[in-house]
Design an enzyme around this catalytic site. Structure first.
Site, PDB file in Angstrom:
ATOM      1  N   HIS A  31     -73.711  -9.210 -33.801  1.00  0.00           N
ATOM      2  CA  HIS A  31     -73.423  -7.941 -33.143  1.00  0.00           C
ATOM      3  C   HIS A  31     -74.086  -6.841 -33.963  1.00  0.00           C
ATOM      4  CE1 HIS A  31     -70.611  -9.939 -30.526  1.00  0.00           C
ATOM      5  NE2 HIS A  31     -70.054 -10.485 -31.573  1.00  0.00           N
ATOM      6  N   TYR A 195     -69.535  -0.613 -39.614  1.00  0.00           N
ATOM      7  CA  TYR A 195     -70.709  -1.360 -40.052  1.00  0.00           C
ATOM      8  C   TYR A 195     -71.723  -0.537 -40.833  1.00  0.00           C
ATOM      9  CZ  TYR A 195     -69.151  -5.107 -36.963  1.00  0.00           C
ATOM     10  OH  TYR A 195     -68.420  -6.116 -36.374  1.00  0.00           O
ATOM     11  N   THR A 348     -64.484 -11.929 -40.667  1.00  0.00           N
ATOM     12  CA  THR A 348     -64.728 -10.497 -40.462  1.00  0.00           C
ATOM     13  C   THR A 348     -65.172 -10.156 -39.043  1.00  0.00           C
ATOM     14  OG1 THR A 348     -66.873 -10.923 -41.526  1.00  0.00           O
ATOM     15  CG2 THR A 348     -65.158  -9.900 -42.863  1.00  0.00           C
ATOM     16  N   GLU A 349     -65.409 -11.156 -38.218  1.00  0.00           N
ATOM     17  CA  GLU A 349     -65.648 -10.985 -36.778  1.00  0.00           C
ATOM     18  C   GLU A 349     -65.236 -12.259 -36.074  1.00  0.00           C
ATOM     19  OE1 GLU A 349     -69.462 -10.223 -35.180  1.00  0.00           O
ATOM     20  OE2 GLU A 349     -69.753  -8.310 -36.199  1.00  0.00           O
ATOM     21  N   THR A 350     -64.374 -12.142 -35.083  1.00  0.00           N
ATOM     22  CA  THR A 350     -64.120 -13.234 -34.156  1.00  0.00           C
ATOM     23  C   THR A 350     -63.424 -12.658 -32.932  1.00  0.00           C
ATOM     24  OG1 THR A 350     -63.263 -15.501 -33.918  1.00  0.00           O
ATOM     25  CG2 THR A 350     -61.828 -13.907 -35.027  1.00  0.00           C
TER      26      THR A 350
END
Length: 422
Positions: A31, A195, A348-350
């Protein structure tokens, strides 16, 4: 305002700039923090014999690409013109395309399977093609209080969520718009993951997090400008380091070939040194995909904890109900590679998209997203703070691509849109 799906038959409705590279792997998703602006049309013209005079009304329009896959939902000014009146040309805004970008030719969804080419400056449709989309396109929840409030439990007991400070047209959100976003989500998540440092996002997110009682997971996206980014972070949080949960360096750069392992670790060490000098004593980490970290566990060994992005949707053999076990199995595989098997690992991303194309057993949808998120939360019930869900709101600034199953924009929790995109 009516909630409708405007069905038009044309091939050149708006310009898209592609800001995201194609993926080199099947089941993990990058992403990107690069924005892909989508130009908003001035007006959409519809011929309708029911009208005796030209009438303008706001309508919710759903844009789709040439494969009939939705790209975005937005409010446009629809001009209803009597069938006997000559259609005029509507002005078309100029869309900036970056040197690395390409223009796509999206269309607006048609009820038939055929398409007709139309002038890019004139949009026409029959009012008989207007159908209700209230059941298919969810809107943002407005049930959260806008008053200042702390999360109902400590941030460590809550999942985190990723957050982007960009509006659907690619512009930066204002401080008030960031505040409005946090007002909707603050009570549900302990940590907000950012980010980068552009768009004044550190300062605006800091003000909102301070108001609503959240922590910030901050990021340095450009590892060639670490010193400037650290200065921006320190100024943005006003040296109030207690509000900072973590600072990440890069995001999936090794996975994408944008940086070597040594470059990522060197940038992280430089960042850590500068942050320590500025007074920050918290974790500093490199974030990359599970695939990259399995191949290069030193990325975790050198980080203050192991930070991985892990998306079960990109595994064609994983259905929504198995999302949690997919993530925990991946974490176990990574743990076996670490020099210190007891080291903390944070996902940290899911998450799971609520709209897009199917990827084998991985099927997008609101029910499927709910099932997947429930599976992930159950799997991490005893350590909720070790999971950051992707993402707070639909990212309408991104570009829909076949490589990401046309789902890139639709990962918002419960299909939620930011108020700035409604």
């Amino acid at each position: 305002m009516r909630s409708t799906l405007l069905s038009l038959s044309l091939l050149s409705l708006l310009g898209l700039s592609a800001g995201q590279p194609r993926h080199q792997h099947q089941h993990l998703h990058r992403h990107r923090a690069n924005r892909a602006p989508i130009a908003k049309r001035d007006k959409v013209t519809v011929t309708d014999s029911k009208y005796s005079t030209t009438t303008e009304v706001p309508e919710v329009v759903v844009y789709v690409d040439q494969n009939n896959n939705p790209i975005r939902t937005t409010t446009e000014t629809v001009v209803y013109v009597p069938a006997t009146v000559e259609i005029y040309e509507a002005s078309t805004p100029t869309t900036e395309i970056s040197p690395l970008s390409t223009k796509a030719a999206p269309v607006v969804e048609s009820e038939s399977s055929s398409y007709q080419t139309a002038s890019p400056t004139t949009q026409q449709a029959s009012s008989s093609q207007l159908v209700s989309s209230a059941d298919s396109y969810p809107t943002s929840s407005k049930s959260a209080s806008s008053s200042a409030a702390s999360p109902s439990s400590s941030s460590g007991a809550l999942h985190g969520v990723s957050y982007s400070p960009y509006k659907g047209n690619g512009e930066c959100k204002t401080a008030d718009e960031v505040d409005a976003d946090f007002a909707l989500i603050a009570n549900d998540y302990g940590v907000m993951r950012l980010y980068g440092v552009d768009c004044d996002q550190v300062a605006t997110a800091y003000a909102a997090a301070k108001k609503y009682g959240n922590k910030l997971f901050l990021g340095i996206y450009d590892i060639t400008a670490v010193e400037d980014a650290v200065s921006t972070i320190a100024a943005g949080v006003q040296n109030d380091w207690d509000i900072v949960d973590t600072v990440s360096v890069g995001n999936e750069l090794v996975n994408d070939g944008a940086a070597t392992v040594d470059q990522s670790i060197s940038a992280m060490n430089q960042t850590r040194s500068l942050l320590r000098s500025a007074g920050y004593e918290g974790p500093v980490v490199v974030v990359d995909t599970a695939v990259a970290i399995l191949a290069h566990p030193e990325l975790c060994d050198e980080s203050d904890y192991c930070a991985i992005n892990c998306h079960p949707f990109f595994d064609a053999n994983t259905g929504p109900d198995a999302a949690g076990s997919f993530v925990t199995s991946t974490v176990s595989s990574i743990r076996s590679k670490l020099s210190d098997s007891s080291k903390r690992i944070v996902v940290t991303e899911t998450g799971w998209p609520w709209q897009g194309e199917s990827n084998g057993e991985a099927v997008p949808g609101l029910d499927q997203q709910s099932t997947a998120l429930s599976s992930i939360k159950t799997a991490f019930a005893s350590n909720a703070s070790n999971v950051i869900l992707f993402t707070a709101f639909n990212d309408m600034w991104k570009k829909a691509e076949a490589a990401t199953f046309m789902a890139e924009q639709y990962w918002g929790m419960g299909g939620q849109y930011s108020p700035s995109d409604e």
